[in-house]
Write a protein that holds these residues in place. Structure first.
Motif, mmCIF file in Angstrom:
data_model
loop_
_atom_site.group_PDB
_atom_site.id
_atom_site.type_symbol
_atom_site.label_atom_id
_atom_site.label_comp_id
_atom_site.label_asym_id
_atom_site.label_seq_id
_atom_site.Cartn_x
_atom_site.Cartn_y
_atom_site.Cartn_z
ATOM 1 N N SER A 29 -5.864 -3.111 7.716
ATOM 2 C CA SER A 29 -6.434 -1.761 7.681
ATOM 3 C C SER A 29 -5.441 -0.681 8.077
ATOM 4 O O SER A 29 -5.566 0.475 7.655
ATOM 5 C CB SER A 29 -7.656 -1.686 8.599
ATOM 6 O OG SER A 29 -7.276 -1.820 9.960
ATOM 7 N N ARG A 64 -3.691 7.707 5.553
ATOM 8 C CA ARG A 64 -4.132 8.523 4.424
ATOM 9 C C ARG A 64 -5.327 9.408 4.759
ATOM 10 O O ARG A 64 -5.634 10.334 4.007
ATOM 11 C CB ARG A 64 -4.461 7.626 3.224
ATOM 12 C CG ARG A 64 -3.247 6.810 2.773
ATOM 13 C CD ARG A 64 -3.605 5.769 1.740
ATOM 14 N NE ARG A 64 -2.484 4.883 1.487
ATOM 15 C CZ ARG A 64 -1.528 5.082 0.589
ATOM 16 N NH1 ARG A 64 -1.566 6.179 -0.145
ATOM 17 N NH2 ARG A 64 -0.550 4.216 0.424
ATOM 18 N N SER A 66 -2.492 0.084 7.191
ATOM 19 C CA SER A 66 -1.738 0.718 6.110
ATOM 20 C C SER A 66 -2.494 1.867 5.453
ATOM 21 O O SER A 66 -1.869 2.745 4.841
ATOM 22 C CB SER A 66 -1.393 -0.330 5.049
ATOM 23 O OG SER A 66 -0.694 -1.402 5.629
ATOM 24 N N TYR A 67 -3.800 1.880 5.562
ATOM 25 C CA TYR A 67 -4.596 2.886 4.864
ATOM 26 C C TYR A 67 -5.039 4.036 5.770
ATOM 27 O O TYR A 67 -5.471 5.076 5.271
ATOM 28 C CB TYR A 67 -5.810 2.212 4.222
ATOM 29 C CG TYR A 67 -5.394 1.199 3.184
ATOM 30 C CD1 TYR A 67 -5.078 1.586 1.885
ATOM 31 C CD2 TYR A 67 -5.271 -0.148 3.511
ATOM 32 C CE1 TYR A 67 -4.663 0.661 0.931
ATOM 33 C CE2 TYR A 67 -4.852 -1.081 2.578
ATOM 34 C CZ TYR A 67 -4.551 -0.679 1.285
ATOM 35 O OH TYR A 67 -4.120 -1.591 0.364
ATOM 36 N N ALA A 115 0.815 -1.213 0.000
ATOM 37 C CA ALA A 115 0.000 0.000 0.000
ATOM 38 C C ALA A 115 0.851 1.266 0.000
ATOM 39 O O ALA A 115 0.438 2.299 -0.544
ATOM 40 C CB ALA A 115 -0.925 0.002 1.217
#
Length: 286
Positions: free
Chosen positions: A126, A132, A128-129, A65
């Motif tokens: 989850s 953002r 890793s995101y 990711a």
């Protein structure tokens, strides 16, 4: 053969296999307490495999990711996921193999472990995101590693007693606290790229305060774990001693930000190992 060795070396660097040391002690701590001693070689083997494959999956997802982020960060530009050594397809296969292995291992452990295997993988993936869109990513990382003791007690007793939740909460705040310190290295880069983190949002001083608060909560929950599990002196020494170790870690980073890697890897690695040894002593001498 040489190409295979190099590929294995690249995957090892991708997931930093040696850092499994952060999660392994606490899954085994939970297993020792749940079994009130030795839990058997079978569960030792399956527990270790479950922890390693779960972590490999999580790190694989993170590296996949973050390819766009890592490529432009001077600190991470030499990682195998961005410097051409491992392509996206190879990383996806690695992620899939470890996810499947984790599910199969959970099936072999017991029905509850199997039922929870996919939800656990969703939580692990989850993290890793979150960076953002939310600075709560530090907590999500803590939850990811905090699942280790929960998984350990499920493996032994197919239940989730209150003491295991308290142990897990300690791990959550411990990990979130040292991740805050580690993320100080990328504070300016995160601001530049619009990534969400507590350091990029609130600055270094506030981050140091929140990290210290999290580590205080970690020690408190570990003390409550000792009380709820009705453990003895050595377990109390493990929980209280962790407070001294984390205080040293905080002091180390405050004195010199170049010591962050030492605080992150060395100090935290020793904390988990010593905690485990003291819990084993507590059960042997109980």
């Amino acid at each position: 053969m040489q190409d295979l060795k190099q590929k294995l070396k690249d995957f090892n660097e991708l997931v930093m296999f040696e850092h499994s040391i952060f999660s392994l002690p606490f899954i085994f701590i939970a297993m020792v307490v749940a079994a009130d001693g030795w839990f058997g070689f079978g569960l030792l083997f399956l527990g270790a495999l479950a922890a390693v494959t779960a972590r490999n999956f999580a790190m694989g997802v993170n590296r996949y990711a973050d390819r766009d982020i890592d490529a432009h960060n001077p600190r991470t530009a030499n990682r195998p996921n961005v410097d051409g050594r491992l392509d996206a397809t190879s990383i996806l296969i690695f992620i899939g193999v470890n996810a499947l292995a984790f599910i199969v291992i959970a099936y072999l452990i017991n029905p509850l472990a199997f039922k929870l295997s996919i939800p656990i993988l969703l939580v692990l993936g989850s993290y890793s995101y979150f960076k953002r869109f939310s600075s709560m990513a530090h907590i999500i990382l803590g939850i990811s590693l905090g699942l280790a003791p929960i998984a350990g007690v499920i493996a032994v007793s197919a239940a989730i007693p209150i003491w295991s939740v308290l142990l897990a909460l300690g791990v959550i705040f411990w990990v979130a606290g040292f991740d805050l310190l580690y993320s100080l290295q990328d504070m300016e880069y995160d601001v530049e790229k619009g990534l969400h983190s507590i350091p990029s949002k609130y600055g270094a001083e506030s981050t140091l305060f929140i990290s210290a608060l999290f580590h205080g909560l970690a020690v408190l929950f570990w003390l409550l774990f000792v009380w709820a599990a009705d453990l003895g002196f050595f377990a109390l020494l493990a929980a209280a001693g962790s407070g001294l170790v984390l205080a040293y870690e905080q002091k180390l980073v405050r004195r010199d930000f170049t010591q962050i890697d030492r605080a992150f890897f060395t100090v935290n690695g020793y904390l988990g190992i010593v905690f485990f040894i003291l819990i084993v002593l507590d059960r042997i001498l109980a």
